[in-house]
Design a protein around this motif. Structure first.
Motif, PDB file in Angstrom:
ATOM      1  N   LEU A 140      -4.228   9.244  -1.042  1.00  0.00           N
ATOM      2  CA  LEU A 140      -3.664  10.585  -0.895  1.00  0.00           C
ATOM      3  C   LEU A 140      -4.372  11.260   0.275  1.00  0.00           C
ATOM      4  N   ASN A 141      -3.616  11.643   1.293  1.00  0.00           N
ATOM      5  CA  ASN A 141      -4.197  12.319   2.455  1.00  0.00           C
ATOM      6  C   ASN A 141      -3.591  13.716   2.534  1.00  0.00           C
ATOM      7  N   VAL A 142      -4.448  14.743   2.432  1.00  0.00           N
ATOM      8  CA  VAL A 142      -3.983  16.126   2.388  1.00  0.00           C
ATOM      9  C   VAL A 142      -4.391  16.827   3.683  1.00  0.00           C
ATOM     10  N   HIS A 143      -3.422  17.501   4.299  1.00  0.00           N
ATOM     11  CA  HIS A 143      -3.606  18.059   5.639  1.00  0.00           C
ATOM     12  C   HIS A 143      -3.719  19.579   5.660  1.00  0.00           C
ATOM     13  N   SER A 144      -3.777  20.200   4.509  1.00  0.00           N
ATOM     14  CA  SER A 144      -3.862  21.658   4.424  1.00  0.00           C
ATOM     15  C   SER A 144      -4.856  22.020   3.333  1.00  0.00           C
ATOM     16  N   VAL A 197       5.878  11.723   2.193  1.00  0.00           N
ATOM     17  CA  VAL A 197       5.346  13.016   2.627  1.00  0.00           C
ATOM     18  C   VAL A 197       5.819  14.080   1.653  1.00  0.00           C
ATOM     19  N   ILE A 198       4.890  14.900   1.165  1.00  0.00           N
ATOM     20  CA  ILE A 198       5.231  16.053   0.325  1.00  0.00           C
ATOM     21  C   ILE A 198       4.907  17.311   1.118  1.00  0.00           C
ATOM     22  N   CYS A 199       5.898  18.200   1.244  1.00  0.00           N
ATOM     23  CA  CYS A 199       5.637  19.505   1.856  1.00  0.00           C
ATOM     24  C   CYS A 199       5.972  20.601   0.853  1.00  0.00           C
ATOM     25  N   LEU A 200       5.188  21.682   0.900  1.00  0.00           N
ATOM     26  CA  LEU A 200       5.414  22.767  -0.038  1.00  0.00           C
ATOM     27  C   LEU A 200       6.558  23.670   0.399  1.00  0.00           C
ATOM     28  N   ARG A 201       6.787  23.735   1.702  1.00  0.00           N
ATOM     29  CA  ARG A 201       7.939  24.497   2.182  1.00  0.00           C
ATOM     30  C   ARG A 201       8.283  24.054   3.599  1.00  0.00           C
ATOM     31  N   ALA A 202       9.540  24.325   3.965  1.00  0.00           N
ATOM     32  CA  ALA A 202      10.019  24.024   5.315  1.00  0.00           C
ATOM     33  C   ALA A 202      11.155  24.973   5.631  1.00  0.00           C
ATOM     34  N   SER A 203      11.076  25.630   6.765  1.00  0.00           N
ATOM     35  CA  SER A 203      12.138  26.560   7.164  1.00  0.00           C
ATOM     36  C   SER A 203      13.129  25.911   8.123  1.00  0.00           C
ATOM     37  N   THR A 204      12.876  24.670   8.508  1.00  0.00           N
ATOM     38  CA  THR A 204      13.775  23.935   9.387  1.00  0.00           C
ATOM     39  C   THR A 204      13.834  22.490   8.923  1.00  0.00           C
ATOM     40  N   ASP A 205      14.957  21.838   9.175  1.00  0.00           N
ATOM     41  CA  ASP A 205      15.125  20.435   8.782  1.00  0.00           C
ATOM     42  C   ASP A 205      14.757  19.471   9.899  1.00  0.00           C
ATOM     43  N   ASP A 206      14.281  19.975  11.025  1.00  0.00           N
ATOM     44  CA  ASP A 206      14.070  19.121  12.190  1.00  0.00           C
ATOM     45  C   ASP A 206      13.063  18.001  11.901  1.00  0.00           C
ATOM     46  N   LEU A 207      11.866  18.347  11.458  1.00  0.00           N
ATOM     47  CA  LEU A 207      10.849  17.331  11.226  1.00  0.00           C
ATOM     48  C   LEU A 207      11.180  16.476  10.003  1.00  0.00           C
ATOM     49  N   ILE A 208      11.749  17.090   8.973  1.00  0.00           N
ATOM     50  CA  ILE A 208      12.156  16.322   7.799  1.00  0.00           C
ATOM     51  C   ILE A 208      13.196  15.278   8.191  1.00  0.00           C
ATOM     52  N   LEU A 226       0.831  -1.200   0.000  1.00  0.00           N
ATOM     53  CA  LEU A 226       0.000   0.000   0.000  1.00  0.00           C
ATOM     54  C   LEU A 226       0.866   1.250   0.000  1.00  0.00           C
ATOM     55  N   ARG A 227       0.682   2.108  -1.004  1.00  0.00           N
ATOM     56  CA  ARG A 227       1.440   3.352  -1.114  1.00  0.00           C
ATOM     57  C   ARG A 227       0.537   4.519  -0.703  1.00  0.00           C
ATOM     58  N   VAL A 228       0.994   5.267   0.264  1.00  0.00           N
ATOM     59  CA  VAL A 228       0.234   6.407   0.773  1.00  0.00           C
ATOM     60  C   VAL A 228       1.074   7.662   0.655  1.00  0.00           C
ATOM     61  N   CYS A 229       0.471   8.719   0.130  1.00  0.00           N
ATOM     62  CA  CYS A 229       1.134  10.020   0.037  1.00  0.00           C
ATOM     63  C   CYS A 229       0.419  10.994   0.976  1.00  0.00           C
ATOM     64  N   GLU A 230       1.167  11.581   1.887  1.00  0.00           N
ATOM     65  CA  GLU A 230       0.632  12.578   2.826  1.00  0.00           C
ATOM     66  C   GLU A 230       1.142  13.944   2.386  1.00  0.00           C
ATOM     67  N   VAL A 231       0.229  14.898   2.186  1.00  0.00           N
ATOM     68  CA  VAL A 231       0.605  16.230   1.708  1.00  0.00           C
ATOM     69  C   VAL A 231       0.307  17.251   2.798  1.00  0.00           C
ATOM     70  N   VAL A 232       1.298  18.090   3.103  1.00  0.00           N
ATOM     71  CA  VAL A 232       1.134  19.136   4.111  1.00  0.00           C
ATOM     72  C   VAL A 232       1.788  20.407   3.580  1.00  0.00           C
ATOM     73  N   LYS A 233       1.201  21.540   3.888  1.00  0.00           N
ATOM     74  CA  LYS A 233       1.712  22.793   3.320  1.00  0.00           C
ATOM     75  C   LYS A 233       3.112  23.101   3.825  1.00  0.00           C
ATOM     76  N   THR A 234       3.345  22.924   5.128  1.00  0.00           N
ATOM     77  CA  THR A 234       4.676  23.190   5.677  1.00  0.00           C
ATOM     78  C   THR A 234       5.114  22.008   6.533  1.00  0.00           C
ATOM     79  N   LEU A 235       6.426  21.909   6.753  1.00  0.00           N
ATOM     80  CA  LEU A 235       6.965  20.971   7.739  1.00  0.00           C
ATOM     81  C   LEU A 235       7.793  21.751   8.744  1.00  0.00           C
ATOM     82  N   ASP A 236       7.201  22.819   9.255  1.00  0.00           N
ATOM     83  CA  ASP A 236       7.799  23.573  10.343  1.00  0.00           C
ATOM     84  C   ASP A 236       7.219  23.044  11.657  1.00  0.00           C
ATOM     85  N   ILE A 237       7.641  23.635  12.772  1.00  0.00           N
ATOM     86  CA  ILE A 237       7.163  23.184  14.068  1.00  0.00           C
ATOM     87  C   ILE A 237       5.792  23.790  14.332  1.00  0.00           C
ATOM     88  N   GLY A 238       4.762  22.980  14.253  1.00  0.00           N
ATOM     89  CA  GLY A 238       3.398  23.439  14.503  1.00  0.00           C
ATOM     90  C   GLY A 238       2.508  22.249  14.776  1.00  0.00           C
TER      91      GLY A 238
END
Length: 366
Positions: free
Chosen positions: A86-90, A38-49, A4-16
């Motif tokens: 496909l699960n989109v969170h934003s 996981v696809i993120c549109l932007r991230a200002s930190t590498d912590d969660l990535i 099973l292939r699942v793609c999770e999409v989130v606008k950012t991967l910052d701390i929130g």
């Protein structure tokens, strides 16, 4: 389905809150059962990535893509991955992806997970396209009752939870953590983890904290987070001469450590859904003091595991904090927080989503 292939999409991967819920769920997922990207549109930190990649989760970061092209890149990336689900969170990515998914010959099942009740910039387009979801998941009963899910054909509610075991391990190290945060010996530590945005109303918190400190000088408030109003809050604290007792820490990786080391978690928000930080506090046995707003009453039972105050009132928040600091009441609230912690363990949520994904993938796309 074993592949099973699942793609999770989130606008950012910052701390929130949204990002932390997603990351913690994927870290708790059963390894090898689902192939996650996981696809993120932007991230200002590498912590969660970094945490996701260390756990074997593929992360595609579109930060380098020019803003005008990022949604086109998102669509082509999803097409290339060809996930089963496909699960989109934003909301903005969901609006862009819903029509595309419906036009795909062997389309993925489309899930949108709704984390909040207020999206003023995208609300109408989100409602107009919501019916294209195969399933809409609300992260709290209050979200499921709100206009944020208007138009959905099928709404499921799942309170996500947190890593209860980790929070309890950090709570057991509270003395060491308090020294790390330079908390004076014998201080009563009130923590607030919330980004400095208007809806969090830190000005109200500073006003209440100043009154609490005047009556209980052993109180110390640590405020962790970033945001456009951070400097304004710092100036307010400095003007009151309280920078030693109310400290603004800025961005704090693994802020759940601070929560676990605190005596109280204090929020002053005008609006909330179901804050992750509240679940982190209760998992560690830390009582919560907050205005009675949004989904807070779904987690905090006033007088049992925290105290909910009258919304919009700094004086009511002050009185609630002072009441929770009373030694007898504080002991009872701690016991109440610990008693209900097991019900919010993230491992159960990870399994719940995997079962949902298998169900949806079996009925869509052929």
């Amino acid at each position: 389905m074993s592949d099973l292939r699942v793609c999770e999409v989130v606008k950012t991967l910052d701390i929130g809150g949204v990002e932390v819920l997603l990351v913690e769920r994927l870290l708790a997922a059963r390894k090898g059962v689902v192939d996650y990207t996981v696809i993120c549109l932007r991230a200002s930190t590498d912590d969660l990535i970094g945490r996701l990649r260390s756990a074997g989760v593929t992360v595609i970061d579109l930060t380098a893509c020019a803003r005008p092209l990022v949604y086109a890149r998102l669509v082509t990336t999803v097409r290339r991955l060809a996930p089963h689900v496909l699960n989109v969170h934003s909301p903005a990515p969901a609006i862009a992806l819903r029509p595309f998914v419906r036009l795909t010959r062997r389309r993925p099942a489309f899930v949108s997970t709704v984390h909040c009740v207020r999206w003023p910039k995208t609300m109408w387009l989100d409602r107009l396209t919501r019916w294209l979801d195969d399933c809409t998941v609300a992260v709290a009963p209050q979200v499921a009752r709100s206009r944020a899910v208007t138009g959905a054909r099928r709404v499921l509610t799942r309170v996500h939870g947190v890593d209860v075991g980790q929070q309890r391990r950090w709570a057991a190290q509270a003395s060491l953590l308090r020294r790390e945060f330079d908390v004076p010996e014998g201080a009563f530590l009130c923590a607030c983890v919330a980004n400095f945005r208007p809806e969090k109303n830190h000005r109200r918190l500073v006003h209440a904290a100043a009154e609490v400190i005047r009556k209980r000088p052993e109180a110390v408030f640590l405020l962790a987070g970033e945001g456009p109003l951070r400097d304004e809050v710092v100036r307010d604290v400095d003007a009151r001469g309280l920078s030693e007792r109310i400290r603004v820490l800025g961005t704090l990786p693994r802020a759940a450590r601070l929560v676990a080391a605190a005596d109280l978690l204090v929020l002053s928000s005008d609006h909330e859904a179901l804050p992750v930080v509240v679940m982190e506090a209760l998992a560690a046995g830390v009582p919560v003091v907050s205005p009675r707003v949004g989904g807070l009453p779904d987690l905090v039972i006033s007088g049992t595991n925290g105290i909910l105050s009258k919304p919009g009132s700094a004086d009511a928040l002050t009185e609630a904090i002072l009441r929770a600091m009373d030694p007898r009441i504080h002991r009872a609230l701690r016991a109440g927080a610990l008693a209900g912690a097991e019900s919010m363990d993230m491992a159960g949520t990870a399994e719940w989503f995997e079962e949902l994904y298998e169900e949806l993938a079996g009925g869509v796309g052929a």
